[in-house]
Design a protein around this motif. Sequence first.
Motif, PDB file in Angstrom:
ATOM      1  N   PRO A  45      -5.537  29.480 -20.833  1.00  0.00           N
ATOM      2  CA  PRO A  45      -5.012  28.145 -21.120  1.00  0.00           C
ATOM      3  C   PRO A  45      -4.910  27.246 -19.895  1.00  0.00           C
ATOM      4  CG  PRO A  45      -3.208  29.716 -21.000  1.00  0.00           C
ATOM      5  CD  PRO A  45      -4.486  30.518 -20.839  1.00  0.00           C
ATOM      6  N   ARG A  46      -5.176  27.834 -18.708  1.00  0.00           N
ATOM      7  CA  ARG A  46      -5.017  27.031 -17.496  1.00  0.00           C
ATOM      8  C   ARG A  46      -6.070  25.915 -17.445  1.00  0.00           C
ATOM      9  NH1 ARG A  46      -5.177  31.404 -12.866  1.00  0.00           N
ATOM     10  NH2 ARG A  46      -6.799  32.172 -14.292  1.00  0.00           N
ATOM     11  N   PRO A  47      -5.697  24.724 -16.937  1.00  0.00           N
ATOM     12  CA  PRO A  47      -6.650  23.602 -16.891  1.00  0.00           C
ATOM     13  C   PRO A  47      -7.772  23.873 -15.894  1.00  0.00           C
ATOM     14  CG  PRO A  47      -4.639  23.026 -15.722  1.00  0.00           C
ATOM     15  CD  PRO A  47      -4.373  24.343 -16.405  1.00  0.00           C
ATOM     16  N   VAL A  48      -8.921  23.302 -16.219  1.00  0.00           N
ATOM     17  CA  VAL A  48     -10.045  23.408 -15.283  1.00  0.00           C
ATOM     18  C   VAL A  48      -9.770  22.523 -14.078  1.00  0.00           C
ATOM     19  CG1 VAL A  48     -11.686  23.915 -17.112  1.00  0.00           C
ATOM     20  CG2 VAL A  48     -11.296  21.543 -16.449  1.00  0.00           C
ATOM     21  N   ARG A  49     -10.449  22.862 -12.985  1.00  0.00           N
ATOM     22  CA  ARG A  49     -10.304  22.077 -11.762  1.00  0.00           C
ATOM     23  C   ARG A  49     -11.667  21.642 -11.258  1.00  0.00           C
ATOM     24  NH1 ARG A  49      -6.835  26.170  -8.222  1.00  0.00           N
ATOM     25  NH2 ARG A  49      -8.528  27.471  -8.998  1.00  0.00           N
ATOM     26  N   LEU A  50     -11.690  20.474 -10.629  1.00  0.00           N
ATOM     27  CA  LEU A  50     -12.935  19.968 -10.058  1.00  0.00           C
ATOM     28  C   LEU A  50     -13.298  20.754  -8.803  1.00  0.00           C
ATOM     29  CD1 LEU A  50     -12.426  16.099 -10.317  1.00  0.00           C
ATOM     30  CD2 LEU A  50     -14.165  17.438 -11.518  1.00  0.00           C
ATOM     31  N   THR A  51     -14.573  21.012  -8.629  1.00  0.00           N
ATOM     32  CA  THR A  51     -15.086  21.517  -7.360  1.00  0.00           C
ATOM     33  C   THR A  51     -15.224  20.334  -6.398  1.00  0.00           C
ATOM     34  OG1 THR A  51     -17.394  21.146  -7.971  1.00  0.00           O
ATOM     35  CG2 THR A  51     -16.404  23.270  -8.605  1.00  0.00           C
ATOM     36  N   PRO A  52     -15.426  20.593  -5.110  1.00  0.00           N
ATOM     37  CA  PRO A  52     -15.670  19.471  -4.194  1.00  0.00           C
ATOM     38  C   PRO A  52     -16.845  18.610  -4.639  1.00  0.00           C
ATOM     39  CG  PRO A  52     -15.160  21.432  -2.940  1.00  0.00           C
ATOM     40  CD  PRO A  52     -15.274  21.872  -4.382  1.00  0.00           C
ATOM     41  N   LEU A  53     -17.921  19.245  -5.155  1.00  0.00           N
ATOM     42  CA  LEU A  53     -19.043  18.461  -5.670  1.00  0.00           C
ATOM     43  C   LEU A  53     -18.604  17.651  -6.889  1.00  0.00           C
ATOM     44  CD1 LEU A  53     -22.031  17.650  -5.821  1.00  0.00           C
ATOM     45  CD2 LEU A  53     -22.455  19.752  -7.140  1.00  0.00           C
ATOM     46  N   GLY A  54     -17.816  18.270  -7.752  1.00  0.00           N
ATOM     47  CA  GLY A  54     -17.332  17.560  -8.933  1.00  0.00           C
ATOM     48  C   GLY A  54     -16.491  16.349  -8.576  1.00  0.00           C
ATOM     49  N   THR A  55     -15.707  16.450  -7.503  1.00  0.00           N
ATOM     50  CA  THR A  55     -14.890  15.312  -7.072  1.00  0.00           C
ATOM     51  C   THR A  55     -15.767  14.132  -6.672  1.00  0.00           C
ATOM     52  OG1 THR A  55     -13.146  16.800  -6.290  1.00  0.00           O
ATOM     53  CG2 THR A  55     -13.158  14.566  -5.405  1.00  0.00           C
ATOM     54  N   VAL A  56     -16.854  14.428  -5.942  1.00  0.00           N
ATOM     55  CA  VAL A  56     -17.793  13.367  -5.550  1.00  0.00           C
ATOM     56  C   VAL A  56     -18.447  12.751  -6.781  1.00  0.00           C
ATOM     57  CG1 VAL A  56     -19.954  12.883  -4.346  1.00  0.00           C
ATOM     58  CG2 VAL A  56     -18.240  14.371  -3.281  1.00  0.00           C
ATOM     59  N   ILE A  57     -18.897  13.618  -7.701  1.00  0.00           N
ATOM     60  CA  ILE A  57     -19.569  13.133  -8.912  1.00  0.00           C
ATOM     61  C   ILE A  57     -18.626  12.253  -9.729  1.00  0.00           C
ATOM     62  CG2 ILE A  57     -20.677  13.805 -11.070  1.00  0.00           C
ATOM     63  CD1 ILE A  57     -22.294  14.429  -8.547  1.00  0.00           C
ATOM     64  N   LEU A  58     -17.380  12.690  -9.892  1.00  0.00           N
ATOM     65  CA  LEU A  58     -16.446  11.937 -10.729  1.00  0.00           C
ATOM     66  C   LEU A  58     -16.104  10.588 -10.090  1.00  0.00           C
ATOM     67  CD1 LEU A  58     -14.754  11.913 -13.291  1.00  0.00           C
ATOM     68  CD2 LEU A  58     -12.874  12.908 -11.971  1.00  0.00           C
ATOM     69  N   GLU A  59     -15.939  10.570  -8.788  1.00  0.00           N
ATOM     70  CA  GLU A  59     -15.602   9.314  -8.112  1.00  0.00           C
ATOM     71  C   GLU A  59     -16.691   8.264  -8.341  1.00  0.00           C
ATOM     72  OE1 GLU A  59     -14.871   7.597  -3.576  1.00  0.00           O
ATOM     73  OE2 GLU A  59     -14.735   9.760  -3.964  1.00  0.00           O
ATOM     74  N   GLN A  60     -17.938   8.651  -8.147  1.00  0.00           N
ATOM     75  CA  GLN A  60     -19.041   7.720  -8.362  1.00  0.00           C
ATOM     76  C   GLN A  60     -19.283   7.493  -9.856  1.00  0.00           C
ATOM     77  OE1 GLN A  60     -20.537   6.110  -5.840  1.00  0.00           O
ATOM     78  NE2 GLN A  60     -19.135   7.195  -4.459  1.00  0.00           N
ATOM     79  N   GLY A  61     -19.060   8.557 -10.641  1.00  0.00           N
ATOM     80  CA  GLY A  61     -19.305   8.454 -12.075  1.00  0.00           C
ATOM     81  C   GLY A  61     -18.390   7.466 -12.764  1.00  0.00           C
ATOM     82  N   ARG A  62     -17.132   7.403 -12.333  1.00  0.00           N
ATOM     83  CA  ARG A  62     -16.211   6.442 -12.956  1.00  0.00           C
ATOM     84  C   ARG A  62     -16.696   5.008 -12.726  1.00  0.00           C
ATOM     85  NH1 ARG A  62     -11.751   8.859 -14.968  1.00  0.00           N
ATOM     86  NH2 ARG A  62     -10.903  10.722 -13.973  1.00  0.00           N
ATOM     87  N   ASP A  63     -17.246   4.737 -11.552  1.00  0.00           N
ATOM     88  CA  ASP A  63     -17.794   3.395 -11.286  1.00  0.00           C
ATOM     89  C   ASP A  63     -18.960   3.092 -12.229  1.00  0.00           C
ATOM     90  OD1 ASP A  63     -15.966   2.937  -9.299  1.00  0.00           O
ATOM     91  OD2 ASP A  63     -17.310   3.524  -7.663  1.00  0.00           O
ATOM     92  N   LEU A  64     -19.841   4.077 -12.403  1.00  0.00           N
ATOM     93  CA  LEU A  64     -20.983   3.877 -13.300  1.00  0.00           C
ATOM     94  C   LEU A  64     -20.528   3.660 -14.735  1.00  0.00           C
ATOM     95  CD1 LEU A  64     -23.485   6.578 -11.952  1.00  0.00           C
ATOM     96  CD2 LEU A  64     -23.657   4.089 -11.706  1.00  0.00           C
ATOM     97  N   LEU A  65     -19.535   4.436 -15.175  1.00  0.00           N
ATOM     98  CA  LEU A  65     -19.031   4.282 -16.546  1.00  0.00           C
ATOM     99  C   LEU A  65     -18.389   2.912 -16.746  1.00  0.00           C
ATOM    100  CD1 LEU A  65     -17.502   7.839 -17.070  1.00  0.00           C
ATOM    101  CD2 LEU A  65     -19.506   6.899 -18.224  1.00  0.00           C
TER     102      LEU A  65
END
Length: 301
Positions: free
Chosen positions: A57-77
């Motif tokens: 049940p523990r929440p997933v966590r971002l990897t360092p690569l995932g953090t980069v992807i999400l930061e740029q991805g939110r701008d694209l979205l």
Amino acid sequence: MVDVELRHLATMAAVVEEGTFGRAAARLGYTQSTISQQVAALEKSVGGPVFERPGGPRPVRLTPLGTVILEQGRDLLAKAEALADAVERFKAGDGRIDIGTFQSVSNVILPAVVRRLRDEHPGCDIRLSDVPEDPQIGDLDLLFYDRPVDGDVERVKLVDDPYYLVTRPRDFPDGPVPLKRLDGKPVVGCHAACDQVWMDQALADADARPRIVFRSPGNETILSMVRAGLGWAVLPWLALHGSDVQSDDRLAIHELRPAPTRGVYLHWPATSSQSPLAVRAIEIATEVAADLTKQAPAGRI
């Protein structure tokens, strides 16, 4: 270049915000296996894992690569959402429209056009510019002019706008005045950038060569000079209507015989698709011009 799909970025953002694949699936209306497939496709595209999966049940966590992807991805979205919103507003008739215009149209026709467009589409951006002598459609969406404009354009004639003689009261008895009577008389004229060149030719064709004592591009200035007794003026009905000359007891208006008449045209590019806002502006301008025709002396302008 990394080939990332927006739907995969949206899924990633939902997983981060919800904490688990299951809750992200419920929010997005997908199955949990679909969420897993989309995350796997994203990781294949970027070449590495974007989530650490602790299991249970523990929440997933971002990897360092995932953090980069999400930061740029939110701008694209966000940009994709703004693009979708702009497209919808464009289709609904909002957006921007650039209109070239001249004095009489700006004072008489455009106020009603702009008001109705703004009432129907409060978010629209209407930009006006004065047309130069020998105008071209260029980057304009619409162009008003008192003669047909050359180039790859379509046009509609809005009105036939006759010229009238403006004098001081008692300069002439009531009734029409022959153009020939202006020969050698003092007249306040427009600049060449208006329609003075065309008007001069119309007068010359009637063997009338008035003495131009003053020139101004402004109709109100021309009328003020007539009030001051500097000379007479020959102006189109739209200009007189916009200045409310009919209620001014310091001026008199006379029909001219023969009556020079200009056409007022609305042009738009023939080679491009018109926006819904431009199409609606053409419709409204045509309706406003038809209403003006009904208000003109003797039912004509």
